[in-house]
Design a protein around this motif. Structure first.
Motif, PDB file in Angstrom:
ATOM      1  N   PHE A  68     -43.607  18.744  18.337  1.00 46.89           N
ATOM      2  CA  PHE A  68     -42.348  18.368  18.964  1.00 46.89           C
ATOM      3  C   PHE A  68     -42.321  18.927  20.382  1.00 46.89           C
ATOM      4  O   PHE A  68     -42.864  20.002  20.652  1.00 46.89           O
ATOM      5  CB  PHE A  68     -41.150  18.938  18.189  1.00 46.89           C
ATOM      6  CG  PHE A  68     -40.809  18.176  16.945  1.00 46.89           C
ATOM      7  CD1 PHE A  68     -40.145  16.963  17.012  1.00 46.89           C
ATOM      8  CD2 PHE A  68     -41.133  18.686  15.702  1.00 46.89           C
ATOM      9  CE1 PHE A  68     -39.824  16.265  15.873  1.00 46.89           C
ATOM     10  CE2 PHE A  68     -40.809  18.000  14.541  1.00 46.89           C
ATOM     11  CZ  PHE A  68     -40.154  16.775  14.631  1.00 46.89           C
TER      12      PHE A  68
ATOM     13  N   ILE B  54     -38.842  20.113   9.180  1.00 46.04           N
ATOM     14  CA  ILE B  54     -38.125  19.108   9.945  1.00 46.04           C
ATOM     15  C   ILE B  54     -39.110  18.019  10.334  1.00 46.04           C
ATOM     16  O   ILE B  54     -40.194  18.308  10.833  1.00 46.04           O
ATOM     17  CB  ILE B  54     -37.508  19.710  11.232  1.00 46.04           C
ATOM     18  CG1 ILE B  54     -36.635  20.926  10.898  1.00 46.04           C
ATOM     19  CG2 ILE B  54     -36.719  18.670  12.002  1.00 46.04           C
ATOM     20  CD1 ILE B  54     -37.324  22.251  11.072  1.00 46.04           C
TER      21      ILE B  54
ATOM     22  N   GLN C 271     -36.895  18.748  22.143  1.00 44.99           N
ATOM     23  CA  GLN C 271     -36.627  18.409  20.753  1.00 44.99           C
ATOM     24  C   GLN C 271     -36.459  19.665  19.908  1.00 44.99           C
ATOM     25  O   GLN C 271     -35.591  19.725  19.035  1.00 44.99           O
ATOM     26  CB  GLN C 271     -37.745  17.542  20.183  1.00 44.99           C
ATOM     27  CG  GLN C 271     -37.830  16.166  20.800  1.00 44.99           C
ATOM     28  CD  GLN C 271     -39.077  15.430  20.350  1.00 44.99           C
ATOM     29  OE1 GLN C 271     -40.187  15.952  20.428  1.00 44.99           O
ATOM     30  NE2 GLN C 271     -38.885  14.197  19.881  1.00 44.99           N
TER      31      GLN C 271
ATOM     32  N   ILE D 271     -33.364  20.708  17.610  1.00 46.17           N
ATOM     33  CA  ILE D 271     -33.526  21.074  16.199  1.00 46.17           C
ATOM     34  C   ILE D 271     -32.846  22.410  15.918  1.00 46.17           C
ATOM     35  O   ILE D 271     -32.126  22.560  14.935  1.00 46.17           O
ATOM     36  CB  ILE D 271     -35.016  21.112  15.817  1.00 46.17           C
ATOM     37  CG1 ILE D 271     -35.582  19.687  15.746  1.00 46.17           C
ATOM     38  CG2 ILE D 271     -35.232  21.855  14.501  1.00 46.17           C
ATOM     39  CD1 ILE D 271     -37.104  19.630  15.689  1.00 46.17           C
TER      40      ILE D 271
ATOM     41  N   GLU E  40     -43.890  17.073  12.226  1.00 47.73           N
ATOM     42  CA  GLU E  40     -43.248  17.992  11.280  1.00 47.73           C
ATOM     43  C   GLU E  40     -43.279  19.408  11.827  1.00 47.73           C
ATOM     44  O   GLU E  40     -44.328  19.916  12.217  1.00 47.73           O
ATOM     45  CB  GLU E  40     -43.950  17.963   9.925  1.00 47.73           C
ATOM     46  CG  GLU E  40     -43.289  18.859   8.901  1.00 47.73           C
ATOM     47  CD  GLU E  40     -43.981  18.850   7.541  1.00 47.73           C
ATOM     48  OE1 GLU E  40     -43.834  19.863   6.829  1.00 47.73           O
ATOM     49  OE2 GLU E  40     -44.643  17.855   7.213  1.00 47.73           O
TER      50      GLU E  40
ATOM     51  N   ARG F 256     -39.689  13.950  12.077  1.00 48.47           N
ATOM     52  CA  ARG F 256     -39.200  12.801  12.847  1.00 48.47           C
ATOM     53  C   ARG F 256     -40.405  12.162  13.515  1.00 48.47           C
ATOM     54  O   ARG F 256     -41.219  12.864  14.117  1.00 48.47           O
ATOM     55  CB  ARG F 256     -38.189  13.243  13.895  1.00 48.47           C
ATOM     56  CG  ARG F 256     -37.597  12.100  14.687  1.00 48.47           C
ATOM     57  CD  ARG F 256     -36.543  12.616  15.634  1.00 48.47           C
ATOM     58  NE  ARG F 256     -36.066  11.539  16.480  1.00 48.47           N
ATOM     59  CZ  ARG F 256     -35.188  11.699  17.440  1.00 48.47           C
ATOM     60  NH1 ARG F 256     -34.684  12.895  17.682  1.00 48.47           N
ATOM     61  NH2 ARG F 256     -34.800  10.687  18.157  1.00 48.47           N
TER      62      ARG F 256
ATOM     63  N   TYR G  15     -33.546  13.210  12.683  1.00 52.78           N
ATOM     64  CA  TYR G  15     -34.346  14.295  12.102  1.00 52.78           C
ATOM     65  C   TYR G  15     -34.051  14.391  10.614  1.00 52.78           C
ATOM     66  O   TYR G  15     -32.904  14.262  10.195  1.00 52.78           O
ATOM     67  CB  TYR G  15     -34.020  15.643  12.759  1.00 52.78           C
ATOM     68  CG  TYR G  15     -34.385  15.725  14.217  1.00 52.78           C
ATOM     69  CD1 TYR G  15     -35.688  15.972  14.616  1.00 52.78           C
ATOM     70  CD2 TYR G  15     -33.412  15.553  15.201  1.00 52.78           C
ATOM     71  CE1 TYR G  15     -36.016  16.043  15.962  1.00 52.78           C
ATOM     72  CE2 TYR G  15     -33.727  15.631  16.547  1.00 52.78           C
ATOM     73  CZ  TYR G  15     -35.032  15.874  16.917  1.00 52.78           C
ATOM     74  OH  TYR G  15     -35.362  15.948  18.251  1.00 52.78           O
TER      75      TYR G  15
ATOM     76  N   ARG H  57     -29.846  14.868   7.213  1.00 54.90           N
ATOM     77  CA  ARG H  57     -30.319  13.926   8.239  1.00 54.90           C
ATOM     78  C   ARG H  57     -29.343  13.992   9.407  1.00 54.90           C
ATOM     79  O   ARG H  57     -28.148  13.764   9.230  1.00 54.90           O
ATOM     80  CB  ARG H  57     -30.358  12.496   7.711  1.00 54.90           C
ATOM     81  CG  ARG H  57     -31.404  12.258   6.657  1.00 54.90           C
ATOM     82  CD  ARG H  57     -31.326  10.803   6.162  1.00 54.90           C
ATOM     83  NE  ARG H  57     -32.120  10.613   4.977  1.00 54.90           N
ATOM     84  CZ  ARG H  57     -33.390  10.226   4.964  1.00 54.90           C
ATOM     85  NH1 ARG H  57     -34.003   9.983   6.091  1.00 54.90           N
ATOM     86  NH2 ARG H  57     -34.035  10.093   3.826  1.00 54.90           N
TER      87      ARG H  57
END
Length: 82
Positions: free
Chosen positions: A49, A27, A53, A57, A33, A29, A10, A6
């Motif tokens: 995302f 992943i 983002q 990631i 996904e 959030r 995320y 974590r």
């Protein structure tokens, strides 16, 4: 599907059914996904995302790559031995 990492909101995890594929993480959030290959680091699925983002990631994965690859190997060995 235990969460293995974590960072910044995320969550990173593996699906047991995916352990036959090359190393990767999922992943999540805020209901989104994504999926990212680990070797080399490459986005497999963006999962809604935003690009900023996704860059974050990828940085998180790069910063934690050894840990993630070790966790992948550990999960595979549990499956093989269990």
């Amino acid at each position: 599907m235990p969460v293995i990492l974590r960072v910044k909101g995320y969550r990173f995890w593996f699906y047991e059914a995916d352990l036959d594929e090359p190393p990767h993480v999922h992943i999540g959030r805020e209901g989104k996904e994504a999926k990212c290959w680990l070797s080399p680091i490459k986005l497999a699925r963006a999962g809604k995302f935003k690009s900023v983002q996704l860059r974050e990631i990828e940085r998180i994965i790069d910063d934690n790559l050894k840990f993630l690859l070790d966790a992948w190997t550990k999960e595979q060995s549990k499956r093989a031995n269990g």
